[in-house]
Scaffold this motif. Structure first.
Motif, PDB file in Angstrom:
ATOM      1  N   ALA A 223      -0.616   7.844  20.966  1.00 39.03           N
ATOM      2  CA  ALA A 223      -1.807   7.035  20.676  1.00 39.03           C
ATOM      3  C   ALA A 223      -1.829   6.612  19.206  1.00 39.03           C
ATOM      4  O   ALA A 223      -2.020   5.430  18.892  1.00 39.03           O
ATOM      5  CB  ALA A 223      -3.072   7.810  21.041  1.00 39.03           C
ATOM      6  N   GLY A 224      -1.619   7.562  18.304  1.00 41.21           N
ATOM      7  CA  GLY A 224      -1.641   7.248  16.874  1.00 41.21           C
ATOM      8  C   GLY A 224      -0.502   6.337  16.465  1.00 41.21           C
ATOM      9  O   GLY A 224      -0.678   5.405  15.664  1.00 41.21           O
ATOM     10  N   ILE A 225       0.692   6.588  17.031  1.00 41.23           N
ATOM     11  CA  ILE A 225       1.871   5.797  16.669  1.00 41.23           C
ATOM     12  C   ILE A 225       1.729   4.357  17.171  1.00 41.23           C
ATOM     13  O   ILE A 225       2.024   3.402  16.459  1.00 41.23           O
ATOM     14  CB  ILE A 225       3.146   6.455  17.247  1.00 41.23           C
ATOM     15  CG1 ILE A 225       3.375   7.806  16.560  1.00 41.23           C
ATOM     16  CG2 ILE A 225       4.346   5.553  17.069  1.00 41.23           C
ATOM     17  CD1 ILE A 225       4.278   8.739  17.326  1.00 41.23           C
ATOM     18  N   LEU A 226       1.237   4.199  18.410  1.00 34.30           N
ATOM     19  CA  LEU A 226       1.040   2.854  18.957  1.00 34.30           C
ATOM     20  C   LEU A 226       0.033   2.073  18.128  1.00 34.30           C
ATOM     21  O   LEU A 226       0.224   0.895  17.839  1.00 34.30           O
ATOM     22  CB  LEU A 226       0.567   2.935  20.419  1.00 34.30           C
ATOM     23  CG  LEU A 226       1.650   3.159  21.468  1.00 34.30           C
ATOM     24  CD1 LEU A 226       1.041   3.165  22.861  1.00 34.30           C
ATOM     25  CD2 LEU A 226       2.738   2.090  21.360  1.00 34.30           C
ATOM     26  N   LEU A 227      -1.048   2.756  17.745  1.00 30.73           N
ATOM     27  CA  LEU A 227      -2.065   2.100  16.924  1.00 30.73           C
ATOM     28  C   LEU A 227      -1.434   1.565  15.634  1.00 30.73           C
ATOM     29  O   LEU A 227      -1.642   0.407  15.259  1.00 30.73           O
ATOM     30  CB  LEU A 227      -3.195   3.071  16.596  1.00 30.73           C
ATOM     31  CG  LEU A 227      -4.324   2.472  15.748  1.00 30.73           C
ATOM     32  CD1 LEU A 227      -5.234   1.613  16.601  1.00 30.73           C
ATOM     33  CD2 LEU A 227      -5.123   3.553  15.048  1.00 30.73           C
ATOM     34  N   ALA A 228      -0.633   2.402  14.983  1.00 28.86           N
ATOM     35  CA  ALA A 228       0.002   1.994  13.727  1.00 28.86           C
ATOM     36  C   ALA A 228       0.967   0.831  13.952  1.00 28.86           C
ATOM     37  O   ALA A 228       1.043  -0.096  13.145  1.00 28.86           O
ATOM     38  CB  ALA A 228       0.740   3.170  13.099  1.00 28.86           C
ATOM     39  N   ALA A 229       1.694   0.875  15.078  1.00 34.49           N
ATOM     40  CA  ALA A 229       2.687  -0.158  15.353  1.00 34.49           C
ATOM     41  C   ALA A 229       2.040  -1.489  15.720  1.00 34.49           C
ATOM     42  O   ALA A 229       2.614  -2.555  15.504  1.00 34.49           O
ATOM     43  CB  ALA A 229       3.624   0.304  16.467  1.00 34.49           C
ATOM     44  N   MET A 230       0.809  -1.452  16.267  1.00 34.62           N
ATOM     45  CA  MET A 230       0.157  -2.671  16.723  1.00 34.62           C
ATOM     46  C   MET A 230      -0.673  -3.349  15.644  1.00 34.62           C
ATOM     47  O   MET A 230      -1.130  -4.466  15.823  1.00 34.62           O
ATOM     48  CB  MET A 230      -0.731  -2.360  17.938  1.00 34.62           C
ATOM     49  CG  MET A 230       0.069  -2.050  19.187  1.00 34.62           C
ATOM     50  SD  MET A 230      -0.952  -1.874  20.667  1.00 34.62           S
ATOM     51  CE  MET A 230      -2.276  -0.848  20.119  1.00 34.62           C
ATOM     52  N   MET A 231      -0.897  -2.647  14.529  1.00 32.64           N
ATOM     53  CA  MET A 231      -1.719  -3.220  13.472  1.00 32.64           C
ATOM     54  C   MET A 231      -1.029  -4.423  12.837  1.00 32.64           C
ATOM     55  O   MET A 231       0.191  -4.507  12.854  1.00 32.64           O
ATOM     56  CB  MET A 231      -1.981  -2.154  12.393  1.00 32.64           C
ATOM     57  CG  MET A 231      -3.053  -1.183  12.793  1.00 32.64           C
ATOM     58  SD  MET A 231      -4.639  -2.017  12.793  1.00 32.64           S
ATOM     59  CE  MET A 231      -5.532  -1.017  13.972  1.00 32.64           C
ATOM     60  N   PRO A 232      -1.817  -5.361  12.288  1.00 32.45           N
ATOM     61  CA  PRO A 232      -1.200  -6.509  11.615  1.00 32.45           C
ATOM     62  C   PRO A 232      -0.247  -6.033  10.527  1.00 32.45           C
ATOM     63  O   PRO A 232      -0.557  -5.093   9.796  1.00 32.45           O
ATOM     64  CB  PRO A 232      -2.385  -7.243  10.985  1.00 32.45           C
ATOM     65  CG  PRO A 232      -3.586  -6.744  11.678  1.00 32.45           C
ATOM     66  CD  PRO A 232      -3.277  -5.390  12.205  1.00 32.45           C
ATOM     67  N   LEU A 233       0.918  -6.689  10.460  1.00 33.41           N
ATOM     68  CA  LEU A 233       1.911  -6.260   9.481  1.00 33.41           C
ATOM     69  C   LEU A 233       1.621  -6.885   8.135  1.00 33.41           C
ATOM     70  O   LEU A 233       1.338  -8.073   8.035  1.00 33.41           O
ATOM     71  CB  LEU A 233       3.307  -6.682   9.950  1.00 33.41           C
ATOM     72  CG  LEU A 233       3.806  -5.998  11.220  1.00 33.41           C
ATOM     73  CD1 LEU A 233       5.030  -6.726  11.749  1.00 33.41           C
ATOM     74  CD2 LEU A 233       4.130  -4.546  10.959  1.00 33.41           C
ATOM     75  N   LYS A 234       1.713  -6.061   7.109  1.00 33.02           N
ATOM     76  CA  LYS A 234       1.554  -6.574   5.749  1.00 33.02           C
ATOM     77  C   LYS A 234       2.924  -6.980   5.233  1.00 33.02           C
ATOM     78  O   LYS A 234       3.912  -6.324   5.538  1.00 33.02           O
ATOM     79  CB  LYS A 234       1.002  -5.470   4.838  1.00 33.02           C
ATOM     80  CG  LYS A 234      -0.508  -5.387   4.825  1.00 33.02           C
ATOM     81  CD  LYS A 234      -0.927  -4.535   3.649  1.00 33.02           C
ATOM     82  CE  LYS A 234      -2.296  -3.920   3.871  1.00 33.02           C
ATOM     83  NZ  LYS A 234      -2.460  -2.688   3.134  1.00 33.02           N
ATOM     84  N   PRO A 235       2.986  -8.081   4.453  1.00 35.52           N
ATOM     85  CA  PRO A 235       4.282  -8.403   3.842  1.00 35.52           C
ATOM     86  C   PRO A 235       4.730  -7.257   2.959  1.00 35.52           C
ATOM     87  O   PRO A 235       3.923  -6.665   2.232  1.00 35.52           O
ATOM     88  CB  PRO A 235       3.995  -9.663   3.007  1.00 35.52           C
ATOM     89  CG  PRO A 235       2.514  -9.745   2.883  1.00 35.52           C
ATOM     90  CD  PRO A 235       1.924  -9.008   4.039  1.00 35.52           C
ATOM     91  N   ARG A 236       6.007  -6.947   3.055  1.00 36.09           N
ATOM     92  CA  ARG A 236       6.511  -5.790   2.311  1.00 36.09           C
ATOM     93  C   ARG A 236       6.569  -6.091   0.819  1.00 36.09           C
ATOM     94  O   ARG A 236       7.048  -7.130   0.395  1.00 36.09           O
ATOM     95  CB  ARG A 236       7.885  -5.407   2.838  1.00 36.09           C
ATOM     96  CG  ARG A 236       8.327  -4.065   2.331  1.00 36.09           C
ATOM     97  CD  ARG A 236       9.381  -3.508   3.246  1.00 36.09           C
ATOM     98  NE  ARG A 236       8.849  -3.258   4.582  1.00 36.09           N
ATOM     99  CZ  ARG A 236       9.642  -3.021   5.602  1.00 36.09           C
ATOM    100  NH1 ARG A 236      10.915  -3.020   5.469  1.00 36.09           N
ATOM    101  NH2 ARG A 236       9.106  -2.768   6.785  1.00 36.09           N
ATOM    102  N   THR A 237       6.051  -5.174   0.017  1.00 35.61           N
ATOM    103  CA  THR A 237       5.996  -5.404  -1.420  1.00 35.61           C
ATOM    104  C   THR A 237       7.101  -4.690  -2.173  1.00 35.61           C
ATOM    105  O   THR A 237       7.424  -5.041  -3.294  1.00 35.61           O
ATOM    106  CB  THR A 237       4.646  -4.949  -1.998  1.00 35.61           C
ATOM    107  OG1 THR A 237       4.370  -3.639  -1.505  1.00 35.61           O
ATOM    108  CG2 THR A 237       3.540  -5.880  -1.567  1.00 35.61           C
ATOM    109  N   GLY A 238       7.691  -3.700  -1.586  1.00 37.08           N
ATOM    110  CA  GLY A 238       8.722  -2.966  -2.305  1.00 37.08           C
ATOM    111  C   GLY A 238       9.631  -2.258  -1.333  1.00 37.08           C
ATOM    112  O   GLY A 238       9.455  -2.379  -0.121  1.00 37.08           O
ATOM    113  N   PRO A 239      10.624  -1.559  -1.844  1.00 38.61           N
ATOM    114  CA  PRO A 239      11.506  -0.806  -0.965  1.00 38.61           C
ATOM    115  C   PRO A 239      10.735   0.302  -0.261  1.00 38.61           C
ATOM    116  O   PRO A 239       9.787   0.845  -0.822  1.00 38.61           O
ATOM    117  CB  PRO A 239      12.556  -0.223  -1.916  1.00 38.61           C
ATOM    118  CG  PRO A 239      11.911  -0.237  -3.260  1.00 38.61           C
ATOM    119  CD  PRO A 239      10.946  -1.379  -3.264  1.00 38.61           C
TER     120      PRO A 239
END
Lengths: 240, 97
Positions: A223-239
């Motif tokens: 449940a927690g992992i799916l929630l995290a995976a489904m959230m809008p993706l932020k553009p990556r700012t760093g490594p």
């Protein structure tokens, strides 16, 4: 020669780093190692079998579930299946840690994954998050003392466990959730921490009440992992 | 082989399969999708929460209080003080009431 020397001393530092990190883990796990040994013997294991289980399965919660069901005379395949269900979360640890140890040799990986228990995983992720290298030397400096202690505690528990007359008064049965809570809070700086914890808490409680243990672990985690995976993706700012 | 040894060794083989399996499967992919990455980042908090939440609900007031005290201490201090605060709370409450 000076490079060889600094290399050795760096390795020694990493070994010491790992071993120091192991101390609180060993202190926290000690009551459970002893308790496991004692309960295993009370549930029909010999001291040798209890230590053998700690040495080969090496996963506290799953060992507790295993001896509990064994004591209840549950069908052997179901005992084995429950042990697997409790440890199934290690698939996720393995996938996650694999990204951090790409430079290890095959044998190092084979040994490293064998020792990948909850605190080992948490400490390894923590070290990587601090930007420090996850070397095989550091990893073993952490893993070896924990492993040896776990076997020793199991053995002591098997021999002397019956001397603990009132584990309830000592809170023995509740030290593990407190410890795990501490690990959860250690990750609170991560993205999406609160929503993930909330979703996993809700789902695991619901699963625990309906389907029952040990499935609340897998269901709550998913449940927690799916929630995290489904959230809008932020553009990556760093490594990462 | 006795039943006990069969259980131990079968459990050990399956546990090792789980510990190595995630890596073996995932390493077949060249790059990791950002959503998979986000999911993996959430793994530790998600899994460890499931080992705490049911215990918090199913315990009594003493257990709940111990976790609350530990959580509060955990916001300021590291794991060991937090763990000790929780342990002291549960021992005190269980012996008083």
């Amino acid at each position: 020669m000076s490079t060889a020397f600094s290399k050795t001393s760096a390795a020694r530092n990493e070994l010491r780093d790992g071993a120091l990190t192991a101390i609180p883990v060993i202190v926290a796990a000690a009551p459970f190692g002893v308790l496991f040994g004692a309960l295993a013997v009370e549930n029909g294991f010999s001291v040798f079998e209890a230590v053998l289980m700690s040495a080969t399965i090496y996963g506290g919660a799953s060992q507790m579930v295993g001896i509990e069901l064994f004591g209840q005379k549950i069908a052997p395949w179901l005992v084995v299946f429950s042990i697997f269900a409790v440890n199934f979360r290690h698939v996720l640890y393995s996938a996650s840690i694999g990204r951090l140890i790409r430079n290890w040799t095959f044998r190092q990986k084979a040994a490293g994954f064998f020792l990948l228990v909850d605190p080992q995983y948490a400490e390894t992720e923590t070290r990587a998050a601090m930007g420090k290298p996850v070397s095989f030397t550091w990893y073993m400096g952490l893993a070896a003392p924990i492993y040896v202690s776990w076997l020793t505690e199991t053995w002591i528990g098997g021999l002397f466990g019956r001397l603990i007359t009132n584990p309830h008064a000592l809170g023995i049965d509740f030290l593990l959730p407190i410890y795990f809570l501490g690990l959860v809070m250690g990750f609170r700086k991560r993205r999406m921490w609160l929503p993930v914890v909330g979703a996993s808490a809700f789902a695991s409680i619901a699963a625990y009440q309906t389907i029952g243990s040990p499935w609340h672990v897998s269901i709550g985690a998913v449940a927690g992992i799916l929630l995290a995976a489904m959230m809008p993706l932020k553009p990556r700012t760093g490594p990462v | 082989m006795s039943t006990t040894l069969t259980i131990i060794f079968s459990g050990a083989v399956l546990t090792y399969a789980a510990r190595i399996g995630g890596h073996v499967v995932l390493s077949r992919f060249r790059s990791i999708h950002p959503r998979v990455e986000a999911g993996l980042d959430a793994v530790p908090a998600a899994v460890l929460t499931t080992l705490v939440a049911p215990a918090a609900i199913n315990g009594g007031p003493a257990e709940f209080a111990a976790l609350c005290v530990a959580a509060l201490v955990g916001f300021r201090y590291s794991l060991m003080p937090m763990f000790l605060a929780g342990a002291v709370t549960i021992i005190l409450l269980r012996n008083i009431f």
